[in-house]
Design a protein around this motif. Sequence first.
Motif, PDB file in Angstrom:
ATOM      1  N   SER A 172      15.257  12.609 -23.147  1.00 27.36           N
ATOM      2  CA  SER A 172      13.899  12.348 -23.649  1.00 27.36           C
ATOM      3  C   SER A 172      13.951  11.820 -25.074  1.00 27.36           C
ATOM      4  CB  SER A 172      13.056  13.620 -23.612  1.00 27.36           C
ATOM      5  OG  SER A 172      12.834  14.023 -22.291  1.00 27.36           O
ATOM      6  N   MET A 173      14.839  12.399 -25.895  1.00 20.28           N
ATOM      7  CA  MET A 173      14.975  11.970 -27.280  1.00 20.28           C
ATOM      8  C   MET A 173      15.496  10.531 -27.344  1.00 20.28           C
ATOM      9  SD  MET A 173      17.060  13.879 -30.282  1.00 20.28           S
ATOM     10  CE  MET A 173      17.474  13.073 -31.793  1.00 20.28           C
ATOM     11  N   ILE A 174      16.478  10.214 -26.517  1.00 19.54           N
ATOM     12  CA  ILE A 174      17.048   8.863 -26.520  1.00 19.54           C
ATOM     13  C   ILE A 174      16.007   7.854 -26.051  1.00 19.54           C
ATOM     14  CG2 ILE A 174      18.772   7.377 -25.404  1.00 19.54           C
ATOM     15  CD1 ILE A 174      20.709   9.784 -25.643  1.00 19.54           C
ATOM     16  N   LEU A 175      15.200   8.214 -25.066  1.00 16.64           N
ATOM     17  CA  LEU A 175      14.133   7.316 -24.614  1.00 16.64           C
ATOM     18  C   LEU A 175      13.121   7.081 -25.742  1.00 16.64           C
ATOM     19  CD1 LEU A 175      12.890   5.698 -22.312  1.00 16.64           C
ATOM     20  CD2 LEU A 175      11.711   7.774 -21.600  1.00 16.64           C
ATOM     21  N   HIS A 176      12.773   8.135 -26.468  1.00 12.91           N
ATOM     22  CA  HIS A 176      11.849   8.008 -27.600  1.00 12.91           C
ATOM     23  C   HIS A 176      12.457   7.124 -28.692  1.00 12.91           C
ATOM     24  CE1 HIS A 176       8.725   8.964 -30.442  1.00 12.91           C
ATOM     25  NE2 HIS A 176       9.614   9.452 -31.293  1.00 12.91           N
ATOM     26  N   ILE A 177      13.731   7.302 -28.959  1.00 11.27           N
ATOM     27  CA  ILE A 177      14.427   6.494 -29.962  1.00 11.27           C
ATOM     28  C   ILE A 177      14.364   5.019 -29.580  1.00 11.27           C
ATOM     29  CG2 ILE A 177      16.720   5.945 -30.885  1.00 11.27           C
ATOM     30  CD1 ILE A 177      17.269   8.975 -30.808  1.00 11.27           C
ATOM     31  N   ALA A 178      14.627   4.735 -28.317  1.00 18.19           N
ATOM     32  CA  ALA A 178      14.575   3.342 -27.861  1.00 18.19           C
ATOM     33  C   ALA A 178      13.169   2.776 -28.040  1.00 18.19           C
ATOM     34  CB  ALA A 178      15.008   3.252 -26.400  1.00 18.19           C
ATOM     35  N   ASP A 179      12.160   3.600 -27.777  1.00 12.67           N
ATOM     36  CA  ASP A 179      10.775   3.152 -27.870  1.00 12.67           C
ATOM     37  C   ASP A 179      10.371   2.790 -29.295  1.00 12.67           C
ATOM     38  OD1 ASP A 179       8.133   2.663 -26.842  1.00 12.67           O
ATOM     39  OD2 ASP A 179       7.541   4.627 -27.623  1.00 12.67           O
ATOM     40  N   VAL A 180      10.895   3.485 -30.290  1.00 11.68           N
ATOM     41  CA  VAL A 180      10.494   3.254 -31.684  1.00 11.68           C
ATOM     42  C   VAL A 180      11.565   2.526 -32.499  1.00 11.68           C
ATOM     43  CG1 VAL A 180       8.968   5.262 -31.677  1.00 11.68           C
ATOM     44  CG2 VAL A 180      11.308   5.510 -32.539  1.00 11.68           C
ATOM     45  N   SER A 181      12.537   1.923 -31.834  1.00  7.72           N
ATOM     46  CA  SER A 181      13.707   1.372 -32.529  1.00  7.72           C
ATOM     47  C   SER A 181      13.497   0.021 -33.199  1.00  7.72           C
ATOM     48  CB  SER A 181      14.885   1.259 -31.553  1.00  7.72           C
ATOM     49  OG  SER A 181      14.604   0.283 -30.560  1.00  7.72           O
ATOM     50  N   ASN A 182      12.372  -0.616 -33.012  1.00  6.43           N
ATOM     51  CA  ASN A 182      12.190  -1.973 -33.554  1.00  6.43           C
ATOM     52  C   ASN A 182      12.536  -2.091 -35.037  1.00  6.43           C
ATOM     53  OD1 ASN A 182      11.343  -2.649 -31.003  1.00  6.43           O
ATOM     54  ND2 ASN A 182       9.198  -2.361 -31.496  1.00  6.43           N
ATOM     55  N   PRO A 183      12.127  -1.157 -35.900  1.00  4.37           N
ATOM     56  CA  PRO A 183      12.463  -1.309 -37.321  1.00  4.37           C
ATOM     57  C   PRO A 183      13.948  -1.119 -37.643  1.00  4.37           C
ATOM     58  CG  PRO A 183      10.541   0.088 -37.059  1.00  4.37           C
ATOM     59  CD  PRO A 183      11.141  -0.099 -35.696  1.00  4.37           C
ATOM     60  N   THR A 184      14.758  -0.735 -36.656  1.00  7.33           N
ATOM     61  CA  THR A 184      16.192  -0.575 -36.899  1.00  7.33           C
ATOM     62  C   THR A 184      16.965  -1.815 -36.487  1.00  7.33           C
ATOM     63  OG1 THR A 184      16.698   0.378 -34.719  1.00  7.33           O
ATOM     64  CG2 THR A 184      15.996   1.897 -36.465  1.00  7.33           C
ATOM     65  N   ARG A 185      16.286  -2.807 -36.016  1.00  8.75           N
ATOM     66  CA  ARG A 185      16.929  -4.052 -35.578  1.00  8.75           C
ATOM     67  C   ARG A 185      17.035  -5.003 -36.776  1.00  8.75           C
ATOM     68  NH1 ARG A 185      16.953  -3.745 -30.090  1.00  8.75           N
ATOM     69  NH2 ARG A 185      15.511  -2.242 -29.199  1.00  8.75           N
ATOM     70  N   PRO A 186      17.842  -6.060 -36.644  1.00  5.99           N
ATOM     71  CA  PRO A 186      17.927  -7.035 -37.743  1.00  5.99           C
ATOM     72  C   PRO A 186      16.532  -7.543 -38.110  1.00  5.99           C
ATOM     73  CG  PRO A 186      19.622  -7.458 -36.120  1.00  5.99           C
ATOM     74  CD  PRO A 186      18.726  -6.390 -35.533  1.00  5.99           C
ATOM     75  N   GLY A 187      16.357  -7.906 -39.365  1.00  2.72           N
ATOM     76  CA  GLY A 187      15.050  -8.251 -39.908  1.00  2.72           C
ATOM     77  C   GLY A 187      14.229  -9.226 -39.095  1.00  2.72           C
ATOM     78  N   ASN A 188      14.828 -10.340 -38.662  1.00  2.00           N
ATOM     79  CA  ASN A 188      14.052 -11.337 -37.934  1.00  2.00           C
ATOM     80  C   ASN A 188      13.543 -10.786 -36.607  1.00  2.00           C
ATOM     81  OD1 ASN A 188      16.726 -11.360 -36.953  1.00  2.00           O
ATOM     82  ND2 ASN A 188      16.564 -13.482 -36.283  1.00  2.00           N
ATOM     83  N   ILE A 189      14.331  -9.998 -35.923  1.00  2.00           N
ATOM     84  CA  ILE A 189      13.919  -9.407 -34.653  1.00  2.00           C
ATOM     85  C   ILE A 189      12.877  -8.325 -34.901  1.00  2.00           C
ATOM     86  CG2 ILE A 189      14.690  -8.059 -32.657  1.00  2.00           C
ATOM     87  CD1 ILE A 189      17.429  -9.514 -32.986  1.00  2.00           C
ATOM     88  N   SER A 190      13.108  -7.507 -35.893  1.00  2.00           N
ATOM     89  CA  SER A 190      12.165  -6.442 -36.229  1.00  2.00           C
ATOM     90  C   SER A 190      10.789  -7.008 -36.555  1.00  2.00           C
ATOM     91  CB  SER A 190      12.706  -5.641 -37.417  1.00  2.00           C
ATOM     92  OG  SER A 190      11.796  -4.650 -37.806  1.00  2.00           O
TER      93      SER A 190
END
Length: 188
Positions: free
Chosen positions: A5-23
């Motif tokens: 459940s935690m890993i699924l939540h992490i994946a759901d909110v992970s956008n700001p952890t991606r490289p700047g242009n993708i984020s």
Amino acid sequence: GLLSSMILHIADVSNPTRPGNISRKWAFAVQEEFFRQGDKEKELGLSISPFMDREYENLPRMQGAFIDALVSPIFHLTAEFLPKVSKICIKSLQYNRAFWNNLQNKQIMTTADIKKFLANESITGSNGNKVEKVGDEDDTRSPSPTKKPTENDSSTPSGDSPALSRPDEAIPGIPQNAPHTPSSNRRK
């Protein structure tokens, strides 16, 4: 269980952890989704939810609040038992948080103003290299094409720069043929 459940939540909110242009592509897409919800709330005579009113656009504040309240705490917790999360995800998260904070400090709040800023300013990529506009026909920014990534440099010439890529490019994780406007046959 709890870990999945935690890993699924992490994946759901992970956008700001991606490289700047993708984020940023994801931030723009999420903001537009929020605005469509706000439009519907207004149409139904409901109070408009926070960050969902087009008339009060403030993407840097929205992203800062999202990072500070949700993303940073869960990624720091995860890094305690998965050390690579700290090296990869939290590093990008810190660069992206600094980017949004910088825009807020400069009073650059709207998507249009952010895109103008990215098109006109020389900025530093998440790998620490100065990045410049490639050319008039291309709104991407990347490190010098002669610079090759080293073994310790996880950046790619086109993937790790913090600038917005061309608007006609697909957002990673979303099929290129996905509709760009809400469909009338979606569940309500």
